[in-house]
Structures are given as structure tokens and as C-alpha cells.
Design a protein around this motif. Structure first.
Motif, PDB file in Angstrom:
ATOM      1  N   LEU A 113      -2.316   0.000  -8.764  1.00  0.00           N
ATOM      2  CA  LEU A 113      -2.905   0.097 -10.091  1.00  0.00           C
ATOM      3  C   LEU A 113      -1.814   0.346 -11.132  1.00  0.00           C
ATOM      4  N   PRO A 114      -1.935  -0.279 -12.303  1.00  0.00           N
ATOM      5  CA  PRO A 114      -0.882  -0.170 -13.317  1.00  0.00           C
ATOM      6  C   PRO A 114      -0.638   1.246 -13.826  1.00  0.00           C
ATOM      7  N   GLY A 158      -0.463   3.824 -11.999  1.00  0.00           N
ATOM      8  CA  GLY A 158       0.221   4.590 -10.972  1.00  0.00           C
ATOM      9  C   GLY A 158      -0.678   5.500 -10.155  1.00  0.00           C
ATOM     10  N   SER A 159      -1.996   5.377 -10.305  1.00  0.00           N
ATOM     11  CA  SER A 159      -2.924   6.289  -9.626  1.00  0.00           C
ATOM     12  C   SER A 159      -3.232   5.890  -8.186  1.00  0.00           C
ATOM     13  N   GLY A 160      -2.599   4.860  -7.682  1.00  0.00           N
ATOM     14  CA  GLY A 160      -2.842   4.441  -6.306  1.00  0.00           C
ATOM     15  C   GLY A 160      -2.988   2.938  -6.206  1.00  0.00           C
ATOM     16  N   SER A 161      -3.708   2.505  -5.170  1.00  0.00           N
ATOM     17  CA  SER A 161      -3.924   1.079  -4.990  1.00  0.00           C
ATOM     18  C   SER A 161      -5.425   0.805  -4.934  1.00  0.00           C
ATOM     19  N   ALA A 162      -5.776  -0.469  -5.062  1.00  0.00           N
ATOM     20  CA  ALA A 162      -7.176  -0.867  -5.030  1.00  0.00           C
ATOM     21  C   ALA A 162      -7.278  -2.253  -4.419  1.00  0.00           C
ATOM     22  N   GLU A 163      -8.499  -2.606  -4.018  1.00  0.00           N
ATOM     23  CA  GLU A 163      -8.762  -3.938  -3.496  1.00  0.00           C
ATOM     24  C   GLU A 163      -9.784  -4.617  -4.385  1.00  0.00           C
ATOM     25  N   GLY A 164      -9.744  -5.940  -4.365  1.00  0.00           N
ATOM     26  CA  GLY A 164     -10.692  -6.708  -5.156  1.00  0.00           C
ATOM     27  C   GLY A 164     -10.560  -8.185  -4.862  1.00  0.00           C
TER      28      GLY A 164
END
Length: 82
Positions: free
Chosen positions: A17-18, A20-26
Motif C-alpha cells: 500500500l502506498p 506504507g501500512s502493509g500489503s493488500a490483494e485485489g
């Protein structure tokens, strides 16, 4: 019959995530690579703000949309294990 307005690329992806709070899927909802070749990639809005064209638009599983230049394509089986 195919839907001419449907996104051409609906592959599953994982991205950081831009903020910096982690990652995500989509799912990729648009690929702007054709615009990157023919348009400026940055536009100055005012003294403090610059808008930058990003390659991918990703619809996140948790809702919302993110624009990014960097992502990792994943297959459905890998996504189910997360």
C-alpha cells in the motif's frame, strides 16, 4: 458475447500500500501503460503538489482502489492460502 466495457485484465495481484501500512490483494481494473507512452507522467498542481500517472488501477478486496506502478501477480490458489 463479451462485454465491451468490462476490464480486459482481471488478474489477481498483491501490492504494498502506498501509505506504507502493509500489503493488500485485489484485482487489476485498468492498465494505463498505453498512456505512459504518450502523456506526461507528472503534472504540477501547485507549489506543493505533483500528480503522477501510475500504471495500474487495482480494486482492493477490502474495498477502495489504489493506483500503483508496482505489483505482484498471484494465482487464485496462492490467494486462497493467504
Amino acid at each position: 458475447m463479451t462485454n465491451p466495457t468490462a476490464p480486459a485484465d482481471t488478474r489477481r495481484v498483491r501490492l504494498d500500500l502506498p501509505d506504507g501500512s502493509g500489503s493488500a490483494e485485489g484485482v487489476v481494473v485498468d492498465d494505463f501503460s498505453d498512456l505512459l507512452k504518450s502523456h506526461p507522467t507528472e503534472v504540477t498542481i501547485d507549489h506543493d503538489h505533483i500528480a503522477r500517472l501510475r500504471r495500474w488501477a487495482v480494486g482492493l478486496d477490502g474495498g477502495g482502489i489504489v493506483f500503483t506502478d508496482s505489483l505482484e501477480f498471484i494465482d487464485a490458489a496462492e490467494s486462497d492460502q493467504s
